[in-house]
Motif scaffolding. Structure first.
Motif, PDB file in Angstrom:
ATOM      1  N   GLN A   1       0.827  -1.207   0.000  1.00 43.20           N
ATOM      2  CA  GLN A   1       0.000   0.000   0.000  1.00 43.20           C
ATOM      3  C   GLN A   1       0.860   1.254   0.000  1.00 43.20           C
ATOM      4  O   GLN A   1       0.538   2.247  -0.653  1.00 43.20           O
ATOM      5  CB  GLN A   1      -0.922   0.004   1.222  1.00 43.20           C
TER       6      GLN A   1
ATOM      7  N   VAL B   1      -6.684  -0.442  -9.272  1.00 48.54           N
ATOM      8  CA  VAL B   1      -7.838  -1.313  -9.064  1.00 48.54           C
ATOM      9  C   VAL B   1      -8.184  -1.350  -7.577  1.00 48.54           C
ATOM     10  O   VAL B   1      -7.330  -1.573  -6.740  1.00 48.54           O
ATOM     11  CB  VAL B   1      -7.518  -2.746  -9.536  1.00 48.54           C
ATOM     12  N   GLY B   2      -9.454  -1.134  -7.282  1.00 46.01           N
ATOM     13  CA  GLY B   2      -9.879  -1.251  -5.897  1.00 46.01           C
ATOM     14  C   GLY B   2      -9.492  -0.064  -5.044  1.00 46.01           C
ATOM     15  O   GLY B   2      -9.534  -0.133  -3.828  1.00 46.01           O
ATOM     16  N   GLU B   3      -9.107   1.009  -5.707  1.00 47.87           N
ATOM     17  CA  GLU B   3      -8.714   2.186  -4.946  1.00 47.87           C
ATOM     18  C   GLU B   3      -9.906   2.740  -4.175  1.00 47.87           C
ATOM     19  O   GLU B   3     -11.019   2.714  -4.649  1.00 47.87           O
ATOM     20  CB  GLU B   3      -8.182   3.259  -5.894  1.00 47.87           C
ATOM     21  N   ARG B   4      -9.618   3.221  -2.993  1.00 51.06           N
ATOM     22  CA  ARG B   4     -10.686   3.789  -2.191  1.00 51.06           C
ATOM     23  C   ARG B   4     -11.174   5.091  -2.789  1.00 51.06           C
ATOM     24  O   ARG B   4     -10.377   5.906  -3.184  1.00 51.06           O
ATOM     25  CB  ARG B   4     -10.163   4.103  -0.782  1.00 51.06           C
TER      26      ARG B   4
END
Lengths: 251, 402
Positions: B319, B399-402
């Motif tokens: 992260q 992808v899947g970012e907040r």
């Protein structure tokens, strides 16, 4: 499970104290939780209930008293701490899912890395758990693509994938929109009925009334009162308990 | 894809005329600006093109292009460079096939550059027929590697191992050779030069400084005072000093401290200097990323019984790195350009080679602008490929970012 095992205390806390600097957050908490028991801890904010539940898996360090989980005493030995954490699943208020991993990867990470289970076995367990919490179709999505309720159910599946003996819930529904609380509580009720030992910090009194074996009312770092839901709701002994219950049950 | 099933289409894109009216001539001052800009662009393009094709004298470049690429590397040992290229081309092709988008810009850049070299439509003395052939062969090899990487399933780990082995072979066997060997005699690094050295320093510096930088970043957050103190002292003292100073230090002071007679290879010295310089900056970038990961992530890792190492490796670091990719790539680009400073160690990397060529011939002194433009173009191509890759990487990891 035979009766003898059910009587075993799995979590034993004796006179647990915790200070943050000069502030004493826990002023001597003693509690025994037996296998398959469901314990609800409630109380006003700042009463130390979250701090207490976080001392059980050493997310917070206690400075005095004993905490024994599954026969292992919590000390400074890192291996003991990790062993206890393997046996205690935790569900957080803010879910704390890993945003860079898919739902499936979130769940199988610890089984593969900590339990050293094979990928196939871990994925099989993960899929079963996702079905149990009702969202098998979300397995390959990322946390950010799910609703709060779904995320919290993934978090439960993640904790359960380690096949823990005790589950700790730290206000699992407090960060959820009202319409999502039920889907999370439903899973928790099912889990309780399946015989899981649970320590739950929550204000969901309906849940407590329905499935709790015992309830503990915390205030200012102390257990003010404890008893079965019946005793607590119908016949509270302490004024502080009565006042708090009247405040949260008004609505 | 079946287009016919689409029932309602989005409105057709506006025609060229509409687009121009809306974007270029929507009121009088925009129209004025557009016209002035067009005039300016036309004039500028004319001047530049005229300079490139008419006025400029490219002799310093065309006469000895190999000097820019490999410096003084013995010309009868060119096959070794060729073999290096073959290895890299093949691997980059396979990587393109396996890892896809991220490598593509590098593979395409490399292929295009080699194709351009192979197909330059006029006679260049050093660009022999066989050399052009090798270049073309490499282009084909990239493509074959790409097909192979697509068709055959190769795990990323094996590919990484292949890259590692290839780098070791290139750096320690192919390029330097062996003292006393008939087939592969030793070529001292003093003879290496040009783009070859620039790339060794840049790629080597990037690959070596990255893990060191990450380790330093973690060290700086460590709860052990000695580790923490060392990391802070290291990072802050390196960051407080210009790269030139560090290079000087390594070229002079290292000689004083090392036992007499042990000559530390000059290129290696430069590589070490560039690496520690870049590591300190990487450490600070990564530290920023580590600080941005919420504490709940670590807690969640602890709660399932993971060790600190596992938590850092699988939860925190991925992260953190994702958050600082632009900063790190930016820093790598500047590292790539900063390698020109090793001139002061007497190493003729690309820019140094250019200066050497200019100074080698009285005629060329008048033509230094051409030389510098050529070198600038090479630097720009590589830097642009890097920043392009970084943007792709960001999208891929988004992808899947907040």
């Amino acid at each position: 499970m035979d009766d003898q095992r059910e009587l075993q205390p799995i979590v034993v806390c004796r006179d647990v104290h915790k200070w943050y600097g000069n502030f004493e957050a826990l002023k001597g908490i003693s509690m025994e939780v037996k296998l398959t028991e469901v314990v609800v801890i409630f109380g006003p904010s700042g009463s130390g209930k979250s701090t207490f539940i976080r001392t059980i898996n050493r997310l917070e360090e206690h400075q005095q008293g004993d905490i024994i989980v599954d026969g292992i005493e919590l000390g400074h030995d890192v291996r003991d701490i990790e062993k206890i954490r393997m046996e205690t699943g935790m569900v957080f208020q803010q879910f704390n899912l890993f945003p860079h991993l898919s739902v499936m990867q979130n769940i199988i990470l610890a089984p593969m890395r900590v339990r050293k289970w094979s990928k196939d076995k871990s994925e099989e367990i993960a899929m079963q758990l996702l079905e149990r919490v009702g969202i098998p179709e979300q397995a390959y999505k990322y946390p950010a693509q799910l609703s709060g309720g779904q995320q919290q159910r993934v978090a439960m599946a993640r904790a359960l994938a380690m096949q823990p003996k005790v589950m700790l819930f730290d206000e699992p529904t407090s960060a959820l929109d009202p319409e999502m609380i039920k889907e999370v509580l439903d899973v928790m009720v099912e889990l309780a009925e399946s015989g899981m030992t649970m320590l739950v910090v929550t204000h969901e009194m309906g849940f407590a009334r329905g499935v709790a074996d015992r309830m503990f009312f915390f205030d200012e770092g102390l257990i003010v009162e404890s008893g079965t839901p019946k005793q607590i709701f119908n016949d509270p002994q302490e004024d502080r308990t009565k006042l708090f219950l009247s405040q949260i049950l008004q609505h | 894809m079946s287009v016919s099933k689409i029932t309602s289409r989005p409105p057709a894109p506006p025609g060229l005329r509409t687009w121009m009216r809306e974007n270029l001539f929507n009121n009088w001052y925009n129209s004025l600006l557009t016209i002035i800009s067009i005039i300016f662009i036309v004039i500028l393009t004319g001047v530049v093109l005229r300079w490139i094709f008419v006025d400029a004298d490219w002799r310093p470049v065309i006469q000895s292009p190999l000097l820019y690429l490999i410096g003084q590397y013995p010309r009868d040992m060119l096959w070794r460079i060729g073999l290096v290229l073959v290895l890299i081309s093949f691997l980059i092709g396979v990587s393109w096939g396996v890892w896809g988008g991220l490598i593509s810009s590098f593979a395409i850049t490399m292929g295009t550059l080699m194709a351009v070299f192979a197909l330059i439509p006029f006679q260049v003395a050093e660009l022999t027929f066989s050399l052009r052939g090798v270049m073309l062969f490499n282009v084909v090899l990239i493509y074959l590697g790409f097909i192979l990487g697509r068709k055959v399933s190769i795990s990323g780990r094996n590919l990484a191992i292949a890259w590692f082995l290839a780098s070791v072979i290139i750096i320690f066997v192919l390029l330097p050779g062996f003292a006393g060997s008939e087939i592969m005699p030793k070529v001292p690094s003093t003879l290496w030069g040009g783009l070859l050295v620039t790339l060794i320093l840049a790629v080597g510096g990037i690959l070596l400084s990255f893990p060191i930088g990450v380790a330093l970043a973690f060290g700086r957050r460590s709860s052990l005072p000695v580790v923490k103190g060392f990391c802070i002292a290291f990072i802050e003292s390196i960051r407080g000093v210009p790269l030139v100073t560090i290079l000087f230090m390594f070229s002079l002071i290292l000689q004083v401290f090392l036992p007499t007679g042990s000559r530390f290879d000059r290129l290696l010295r430069a590589l070490v200097a560039v690496t520690i310089f870049s590591a300190a900056y990487t450490a600070e970038n990564v530290r920023g990323g580590l600080a941005a990961v919420p504490p709940g992530q670590t807690e969640a890792g602890k709660a399932v019984g993971m060790s600190s190492l596992q938590i850092n490796m699988f939860i925190v670091l991925p992260q953190a790195l994702k958050a600082v990719i632009p900063a790190i790539v930016g820093q790598f680009i500047s590292l790539f350009k900063d390698t020109t400073l090793v001139i002061i160690l007497g190493i003729n990397e690309l820019l140094g080679m250019g200066r050497a060529i200019i100074n080698s011939n009285a005629e060329f002194v008048q033509l230094q602008f051409e030389v510098y433009m050529f070198i600038a173009l090479i630097f720009w191509i590589f830097s642009y490929a890097m920043s392009h890759t970084s943007r792709q990487l960001e999208t891929a990891l988004g992808v899947g970012e907040r």
